[in-house]
Design a protein around this motif. Structure first.
Motif, mmCIF file in Angstrom:
data_model
loop_
_atom_site.group_PDB
_atom_site.id
_atom_site.type_symbol
_atom_site.label_atom_id
_atom_site.label_comp_id
_atom_site.label_asym_id
_atom_site.label_seq_id
_atom_site.Cartn_x
_atom_site.Cartn_y
_atom_site.Cartn_z
ATOM 1 N N ALA A 7 0.834 -1.207 0.000
ATOM 2 C CA ALA A 7 0.000 0.000 0.000
ATOM 3 C C ALA A 7 0.868 1.257 0.000
ATOM 4 C CB ALA A 7 -0.936 0.000 1.203
ATOM 5 N N THR A 8 1.911 1.265 0.796
ATOM 6 C CA THR A 8 2.804 2.426 0.877
ATOM 7 C C THR A 8 3.513 2.669 -0.450
ATOM 8 O OG1 THR A 8 3.149 2.047 3.237
ATOM 9 C CG2 THR A 8 4.780 3.412 2.102
ATOM 10 N N ILE A 9 4.087 1.617 -1.014
ATOM 11 C CA ILE A 9 4.812 1.763 -2.284
ATOM 12 C C ILE A 9 3.846 2.153 -3.402
ATOM 13 C CG2 ILE A 9 6.130 0.512 -4.044
ATOM 14 C CD1 ILE A 9 7.361 -1.102 -1.688
ATOM 15 N N ALA A 10 2.662 1.533 -3.409
ATOM 16 C CA ALA A 10 1.670 1.856 -4.444
ATOM 17 C C ALA A 10 1.260 3.326 -4.362
ATOM 18 C CB ALA A 10 0.454 0.953 -4.301
ATOM 19 N N ARG A 13 3.901 5.584 -5.685
ATOM 20 C CA ARG A 13 4.073 5.471 -7.125
ATOM 21 C C ARG A 13 2.842 5.900 -7.909
ATOM 22 N NH1 ARG A 13 8.267 2.517 -9.550
ATOM 23 N NH2 ARG A 13 10.012 3.169 -8.301
ATOM 24 N N GLY A 14 1.825 6.418 -7.212
ATOM 25 C CA GLY A 14 0.687 7.028 -7.889
ATOM 26 C C GLY A 14 -0.535 6.160 -8.094
ATOM 27 N N TYR A 15 -0.585 4.998 -7.472
ATOM 28 C CA TYR A 15 -1.776 4.136 -7.600
ATOM 29 C C TYR A 15 -2.886 4.678 -6.708
ATOM 30 C CZ TYR A 15 1.171 0.801 -10.028
ATOM 31 O OH TYR A 15 2.006 0.211 -10.940
ATOM 32 N N ALA A 16 -4.100 4.671 -7.233
ATOM 33 C CA ALA A 16 -5.260 5.184 -6.500
ATOM 34 C C ALA A 16 -5.772 4.121 -5.509
ATOM 35 C CB ALA A 16 -6.371 5.552 -7.476
ATOM 36 N N ASN A 17 -6.489 4.583 -4.499
ATOM 37 C CA ASN A 17 -7.074 3.662 -3.522
ATOM 38 C C ASN A 17 -8.017 2.667 -4.187
ATOM 39 O OD1 ASN A 17 -5.727 4.754 -1.334
ATOM 40 N ND2 ASN A 17 -7.381 6.157 -0.818
ATOM 41 N N PHE A 97 1.050 -8.681 -4.683
ATOM 42 C CA PHE A 97 0.495 -9.499 -3.601
ATOM 43 C C PHE A 97 1.002 -10.934 -3.691
ATOM 44 C CE2 PHE A 97 -3.369 -6.547 -3.712
ATOM 45 C CZ PHE A 97 -2.941 -5.827 -2.614
ATOM 46 N N GLU A 98 1.009 -11.488 -4.897
ATOM 47 C CA GLU A 98 1.450 -12.872 -5.090
ATOM 48 C C GLU A 98 2.908 -13.049 -4.683
ATOM 49 O OE1 GLU A 98 0.610 -13.425 -9.213
ATOM 50 O OE2 GLU A 98 -1.469 -14.015 -8.833
ATOM 51 N N ARG A 99 3.750 -12.138 -5.137
ATOM 52 C CA ARG A 99 5.184 -12.234 -4.811
ATOM 53 C C ARG A 99 5.424 -12.044 -3.313
ATOM 54 N NH1 ARG A 99 8.021 -11.690 -9.772
ATOM 55 N NH2 ARG A 99 6.786 -13.067 -11.097
ATOM 56 N N VAL A 116 12.521 -3.907 -2.689
ATOM 57 C CA VAL A 116 13.130 -3.742 -4.019
ATOM 58 C C VAL A 116 12.283 -4.452 -5.071
ATOM 59 C CG1 VAL A 116 15.134 -4.375 -5.436
ATOM 60 C CG2 VAL A 116 15.467 -3.401 -3.162
ATOM 61 N N LEU A 117 11.838 -5.662 -4.766
ATOM 62 C CA LEU A 117 11.010 -6.422 -5.704
ATOM 63 C C LEU A 117 9.697 -5.692 -5.990
ATOM 64 C CD1 LEU A 117 10.437 -9.033 -7.308
ATOM 65 C CD2 LEU A 117 9.486 -9.980 -5.195
ATOM 66 N N LEU A 118 9.051 -5.204 -4.948
ATOM 67 C CA LEU A 118 7.773 -4.505 -5.120
ATOM 68 C C LEU A 118 7.944 -3.217 -5.908
ATOM 69 C CD1 LEU A 118 6.194 -5.010 -1.585
ATOM 70 C CD2 LEU A 118 5.671 -6.251 -3.701
#
Length: 132
Positions: A7-10, A13-17, A97-99, A116-118
């Protein structure tokens, strides 16, 4: 814990709720933790109650193929349209989520690796007009 990191990284990076919520639902449907709204008829065929544009060309469930609509209701495309968000963003978030579920978070090093992966999975979102 991984969901908080995602949630924090998203958000950074500009992802909406709404995109995050759609991804949670898509992931839950994929894992059979949540189910599309619908009903079974007397022949045992599942009929989807949530309809979007993506459902227009969908073959109806029947006694021979009873779960066509259920499978469609679990798809990323359908969930993204339900939430009115881009499929690409939902796909990236579900992949995150899967990773995150595969990696054990038993140390700070593991948390760093996951971050780093996320960050590589959740590419920045560009909204608005495209540069010419």
């Amino acid at each position: 814990m991984p969901e908080d990191m995602i949630a924090t990284i998203a958000a950074e990076r500009g992802y909406a709720n709404a995109e995050f919520e759609a991804a949670i639902e898509a992931y839950r449907r994929r894992e059979r933790l949540s189910h599309p709204a619908g009903r079974l008829d007397t022949a045992g065929a599942f009929h989807l109650e949530e309809h979007c544009d993506c459902c227009a060309s969908l073959q109806r469930s029947s006694a021979k193929r009873p779960y066509v609509e259920m499978h469609h209701g679990r798809s990323l495309t359908h969930v993204a349209q339900l939430y009115d968000v881009p499929v690409l963003h939902v796909r990236r978030l579900v992949k995150a989520f899967e990773r995150a579920q595969r990696l054990p978070l038993n140390s700070r090093h593991a948390e760093g690796q996951l971050k780093v992966l996320l960050t590589s999975i959740l590419q920045p979102v560009h909204r608005g007009a495209r540069p010419q």
